[in-house]
Design a protein around this motif. Structure first.
Motif, short mmCIF file in Angstrom:
data_model
loop_
_atom_site.label_atom_id
_atom_site.label_comp_id
_atom_site.label_asym_id
_atom_site.label_seq_id
_atom_site.Cartn_x
_atom_site.Cartn_y
_atom_site.Cartn_z
N TRP A 126 18.78 37.12 -6.42
CA TRP A 126 20.10 37.31 -5.82
C TRP A 126 20.25 36.52 -4.55
CZ3 TRP A 126 20.50 39.05 -0.88
CH2 TRP A 126 19.39 39.70 -0.33
N TYR A 127 19.16 36.39 -3.77
CA TYR A 127 19.23 35.64 -2.52
C TYR A 127 19.63 34.19 -2.77
CZ TYR A 127 17.68 33.02 1.55
OH TYR A 127 17.63 32.15 2.60
N GLU A 128 18.96 33.54 -3.73
CA GLU A 128 19.27 32.14 -4.02
C GLU A 128 20.67 31.98 -4.60
OE1 GLU A 128 16.26 30.25 -6.37
OE2 GLU A 128 14.68 30.60 -4.90
N LYS A 129 21.10 32.95 -5.42
CA LYS A 129 22.44 32.86 -6.02
C LYS A 129 23.53 32.92 -4.96
CE LYS A 129 21.01 34.76 -10.47
NZ LYS A 129 21.08 35.90 -11.42
N ILE A 130 23.24 33.58 -3.84
CA ILE A 130 24.20 33.66 -2.74
C ILE A 130 24.01 32.51 -1.75
CG2 ILE A 130 24.91 35.03 -0.73
CD1 ILE A 130 24.16 37.53 -2.36
N ALA A 131 22.74 32.23 -1.42
CA ALA A 131 22.44 31.28 -0.34
C ALA A 131 22.71 29.83 -0.73
CB ALA A 131 20.99 31.44 0.09
N SER A 210 8.49 29.33 3.06
CA SER A 210 9.44 30.39 2.73
C SER A 210 10.54 29.91 1.78
CB SER A 210 10.08 30.91 4.01
OG SER A 210 10.70 29.86 4.74
N LEU A 211 10.63 28.60 1.56
CA LEU A 211 11.70 28.07 0.71
C LEU A 211 11.42 28.26 -0.77
CD1 LEU A 211 12.48 24.74 2.61
CD2 LEU A 211 13.64 26.96 2.81
N ILE A 212 10.16 28.11 -1.20
CA ILE A 212 9.86 28.13 -2.63
C ILE A 212 8.72 29.07 -3.02
CG2 ILE A 212 10.74 25.80 -3.11
CD1 ILE A 212 6.99 26.51 -2.58
N LYS A 213 8.09 29.71 -2.05
CA LYS A 213 6.90 30.50 -2.32
C LYS A 213 7.15 31.57 -3.40
CE LYS A 213 3.30 33.05 0.20
NZ LYS A 213 2.87 33.52 1.53
N ARG A 214 8.34 32.18 -3.38
CA ARG A 214 8.64 33.27 -4.31
C ARG A 214 8.66 32.83 -5.78
NH1 ARG A 214 12.75 32.15 -0.99
NH2 ARG A 214 14.50 30.95 -1.82
#
Length: 270
Positions: A126-131, A210-214
């Protein structure tokens, strides 16, 4: 400065060394100079190829509409031009995603992958879909000089020497070209295709990225023949933050792959 005219654009590239070929593809808004430490460390053992992705560095960007498939076509055209039937592909961030998509679209041309700080989607949660849409909007209104300075500050924390290079690389882009590029790059999507990658794959990520670790464990679990490795004291500019460790991981991986031997790098998960 070698130039390849292909697909309606000019691609700048450089070849050094002899041996098994490995092609390095840089991150978004940067250029092939990003890989100078890797080329210096590996050219005595491998044929190293670096190139500027269309619209970056010394490569041109036409006025025609393009998408991420054109990045793959450009890379395949470079391999054809150099008469390379199969190569290892190494990329960081955007460059990793281009390498990943090349392995998916043209598996017979890719002997192995080294994916560094690589996103395989921009809609992972959800974070990426918003950010990400917000990020596209801010890039449209932010002067390129501001973007250059911001990137340089954030991504030089673990290696202050990164700062000058990053700021100069980003400043070399025009605002209009960058927004055309980012609109395409930020829509690249490979989440449903990860299981189509069958070549040996080394996944590296900065322990502080923090950009791609997840996304990294998810990718590792779906690429069957992959190993996952954190790089110490590194953020998203991973290969420049800790070049010594990155170089050693790549060298060990390529040697094992060349010998068709099992790879024992002590890989770990997040």
């Amino acid at each position: 400065m070698p130039i390849l005219n292909t697909n309606g654009i000019m691609i700048h590239y450089e070849v050094k060394g002899e041996g098994k070929p490995i092609v390095f593809t840089h991150g978004a808004s940067w250029d092939s100079s990003q890989w100078r430490e890797q080329v210096a460390a590996l050219e005595n053992e491998f044929t190293t190829i670096v190139w500027d992705v269309r619209g970056h560095g010394h490569s041109s960007l036409s006025a025609d509409k393009f998408d991420s498939e054109d990045f793959v076509k450009d890379l395949i055209s470079l391999l054809d031009h150099l008469q390379i039937k199969q190569a290892s592909l190494c990329g960081l961030s955007m460059g990793g995603h281009i390498s990943l998509q090349t392995a998916i679209r043209h598996p017979h041309r890719v002997s192995s992958l080294v994916l560094i700080g690589t996103p395989f989607t921009n809609q992972f949660n959800w974070y990426e879909k918003i950010a990400v849409p917000i990020n596209r909007w801010t890039n449209r209104i932010m002067p390129i000089s501001w973007l250059a300075k911001l990137q340089a500050i954030v991504l030089s924390k673990y290696n202050p020497a990164n700062r000058v290079y990053i700021e100069e690389a980003v400043r070399s882009l025009s605002h209009s070209d960058w927004n055309r590029l980012w609109d395409v790059i930020s829509r690249m999507e490979s989440k449903e295709d990860l299981e189509q990658v069958h070549c040996p794959t080394l996944i590296l990520y900065g322990e502080h990225d923090s950009l791609i670790k997840r996304q990294q464990v998810y990718m590792h679990e779906r690429i069957k023949d992959s190993i996952l490795f954190p790089i110490r004291h590194a953020h998203h500019a991973t290969n420049m933050d800790n070049p010594q460790e990155v170089n050693e991981r790549i060298r060990t991986f390529l040697r094992a792959e060349s010998k068709r031997a099992p790879i024992h790098l002590g890989g770990s998960s997040l």
